[in-house]
Design a protein around this motif. Structure first.
Motif, PDB file in Angstrom:
ATOM      1  N   ALA A   1      39.799   6.399   7.703  1.00 46.64           N
ATOM      2  CA  ALA A   1      39.108   5.218   7.652  1.00 46.64           C
ATOM      3  C   ALA A   1      38.681   4.759   9.057  1.00 46.64           C
ATOM      4  N   ALA A   2      37.464   4.653   9.458  1.00 43.10           N
ATOM      5  CA  ALA A   2      37.137   4.015  10.824  1.00 43.10           C
ATOM      6  C   ALA A   2      36.263   2.761  10.599  1.00 43.10           C
ATOM      7  N   GLN A   3      36.373   1.712  11.349  1.00 46.44           N
ATOM      8  CA  GLN A   3      35.553   0.574  11.103  1.00 46.44           C
ATOM      9  C   GLN A   3      35.691   0.064  12.623  1.00 46.44           C
ATOM     10  N   SER A   4      34.187  -0.664  12.602  1.00 47.54           N
ATOM     11  CA  SER A   4      33.989  -1.439  13.801  1.00 47.54           C
ATOM     12  C   SER A   4      33.473  -2.745  13.167  1.00 47.54           C
ATOM     13  N   GLU A   5      34.000  -4.039  13.716  1.00 44.30           N
ATOM     14  CA  GLU A   5      33.398  -5.261  13.180  1.00 44.30           C
ATOM     15  C   GLU A   5      33.481  -6.047  14.296  1.00 44.30           C
ATOM     16  N   THR A   6      32.302  -6.990  14.157  1.00 46.39           N
ATOM     17  CA  THR A   6      32.092  -8.213  14.888  1.00 46.39           C
ATOM     18  C   THR A   6      32.217  -9.322  14.274  1.00 46.39           C
ATOM     19  N   GLU A   7      33.093 -10.225  14.666  1.00 48.17           N
ATOM     20  CA  GLU A   7      33.557 -11.563  13.834  1.00 48.17           C
ATOM     21  C   GLU A   7      32.829 -12.745  14.537  1.00 48.17           C
TER      22      GLU A   7
END
Length: 572
Positions: free
Chosen positions: A211-217
């Motif tokens: 599982a790979a995730q890129s997130e901008t909050e």
């Protein structure tokens, strides 16, 4: 963090006047719509004829791109990409001393909605408007209930307010880039890793998942906070299950974590780890079942890290010191010893690595827009403070950057990177000798060594015993007469936190890291814990449930395939 952030301003109460660069499109729409809501809501009377304006509104959006690849039995079962934007709107009416989130209504403060993926200003503004209206309506209803309840209930033990006053924060980082993954390569890698379990026919089920995730909050509040913070994470999860002949189900799990997939271990290292895991399961299913035990025990560094997270860490979360239902284990213990004097505990989400190991519990800003910071919880055995969100408690009226939550939940004080340090450490072989000597001293035939612990749960509520249960995966009997260590299965660690923690007598001079997911009232969040191996003079264990299901009646296809391969080889 893995992606560098460039701050524009810090603590800017007048964003429009001081901002030196344009906001990202999504954050700009969030800011405009929030300002419009604050200027408009409450101008019309409610159903009681009163005008009740919100004193606080915040918008939080998780803009995440993720990729998942899963395989079992050597074949893919999932390979997918996803992009989502999820909005949390928090509306508070009343005032910080008493608002719509008081008491049992705290969980209703957040209203959640899926947002459009495109930066379409009208579509985004309409979604924000819809969610804000719903959140405001819920807030009004709950505020009326809160005021009624306040008039009829007895005085609360802790009369702290419902929301702390904090300085606004402004930090605009570059948006997180979409995960860069060669799917063809990683599909082959995950499939090959899962296929290794075919070498272990007694492993009934397995899963290998990347599982790979890129997130901008994105975060904006009526106080003036404006945040855009990126975060990246990659995780390879291995999980396998077997069943002993007496019906006991046994599992092993291992995770490998890094900020990006490129930083995960190389394939040969992963293959070795999975084979070791398979061998461990085969040994476990043949191992004898444990007997209840109360005596000396040694926890490996990883096991001690999980132990501290479950047994101590949750009881140091601020909200657990307040409320009629909370057991408040350490509420009255500030500035008093709660651990041996050679142990100290901090939580430091600003730290991204321990040695060469990445810490998944790190973050720049918490989920209430507060800057993360190191908090020294216990110094030389003495309790100093708690993990605080913006939910005040007696003696601690402000956040220390630990308000954390899964999307859709109200933030609570939660752990990030819990780090245990010791001034009474010895080399690990010496610690093992001390375990044997302690067992001899107590007249025990053996002590227990806990190599790996999976998880556990901590009961912190007042209407239940203040106890914990931790599930070890790999446990050995260490005999005092020199016999080889004996692997046992079915062990569960139980006890009460105050008793268990004060029985630690020494630690090793090397620390290990546990990375994982922690679930609690505010949802599931990534956490890390770091600790050295530890020796306890007394630890209580009991048997896990035995299980009644039979082992599989049909032979595993892997056994049939292996037999055919062997016969074909003889024929040649």
């Amino acid at each position: 963090m893995a992606v560098a952030c460039t701050a524009i301003l810090l603590v800017a109460p007048n964003l429009r006047a001081q901002q030196s660069a344009p906001l990202p499109p999504l954050l700009d729409v969030m800011t405009s719509e929030l300002n419009r809501a604050m200027g408009s809501l409450g101008k019309q009377p409610d159903k009681t004829g009163k005008q009740i304006a919100p004193y606080f509104i915040s918008y939080s959006v998780a803009d995440a791109s993720s990729m998942t690849i899963r395989a079992q039995y050597g074949a893919l079962v999932d390979s997918s990409d996803e992009h989502s934007r999820v909005l949390d709107v928090q509306v508070r009416v009343g005032d910080p001393t008493l608002d719509n989130t008081h008491g049992t209504h705290r969980g209703s403060a957040v209203n959640t909605l899926q947002l459009p993926l495109a930066d379409d200003r009208h579509a985004l503004a309409s979604s924000l408007w819809l969610a804000t209206n719903a959140g405001y309506g819920t807030a009004l209803d709950n505020y009326l209930r809160v005021k009624t309840e306040a008039e009829v209930r007895a005085k609360e033990e802790d009369n702290s307010g419902d929301f702390s006053k904090e300085s606004p924060q402004v930090h605009i980082g570059n948006p997180a880039s979409t995960p860069v993954v060669d799917k063809t390569v990683w599909e082959d890698r995950v499939r090959a890793l899962s296929k290794i379990f075919r070498e272990f026919p007694d492993v009934n089920a397995n899963i290998v998942a990347l599982a790979a995730q890129s997130e901008t909050e994105y975060y904006t509040s009526s106080e003036g906070s404006r945040l855009a913070t990126p975060h990246q994470q990659a995780r390879l999860i291995v999980f396998a299950v077997t069943r002993a002949n007496d019906g006991m189900d046994l599992f092993r799990a291992q995770t490998f974590e890094a900020p990006t997939v490129d930083a995960l271990p190389a394939q040969p290292e992963l293959e070795v780890a999975i084979r070791d895991l398979g061998k461990s399961l085969e040994a476990l299913r043949k191992a004898p079942v444990t007997e209840p035990f109360n005596g000396p025990a040694m926890l490996s560094g990883r096991a001690a890290a999980v132990f501290f997270h479950e047994v101590l860490g949750h009881r140091l979360e601020g909200q657990r010191q307040r409320g009629d239902e909370e057991g408040q284990t350490f509420t009255k213990s500030v500035n008093q010893p709660v651990l041996p004097s050679f142990l100290s505990v901090s939580d430091d989400p600003t730290r991204t690595k321990f040695g060469s190991t990445w810490l998944s519990g790190s973050y720049d800003y918490d989920d209430e827009g507060q800057k993360s910071r190191r908090v020294d919880l216990i110094q030389d055995g003495v309790l100093k403070t708690f993990l605080m969100s913006r939910f005040p408690i007696t003696g601690f009226g402000n956040s220390n950057g630990h308000g954390r939550a899964q999307v859709g939940r109200v933030p609570n004080g939660r752990q990030g990177n819990l780090i245990v340090t010791s001034t009474h450490s010895v080399p690990e072989p010496e610690l093992r000798k001390m375990l044997i000597e302690e067992a001899k001293k107590q007249g025990k035939p053996y002590g227990l060594y806990f190599e790996d612990i999976s998880s556990g749960f901590a009961v912190t509520t007042r209407n239940s015993p203040q106890a914990f249960s931790v599930i070890p995966l790999v446990v050995y009997r260490v005999y005092v007469d020199g016999r080889p260590d004996e692997l046992v299965r079915g062990v569960s660690i139980v006890g009460t936190p105050l008793a268990a923690m004060k029985r630690i007598v020494a630690t090793s001079d090397k620390s290990e890291v546990f990375n994982g997911e922690c679930g609690a009232e505010s949802g599931s969040i990534p956490v890390s814990a770091v600790a050295p191996a530890m020796l306890l003079t007394e630890l209580e264990t009991q048997k896990q449930p035995q299980g009644t299901d039979r082992v599989p009646i049909l032979p595993n296809p892997s056994v049939i395939a292996a037999s055919h391969t062997q016969l074909a080889g003889k024929g040649n």
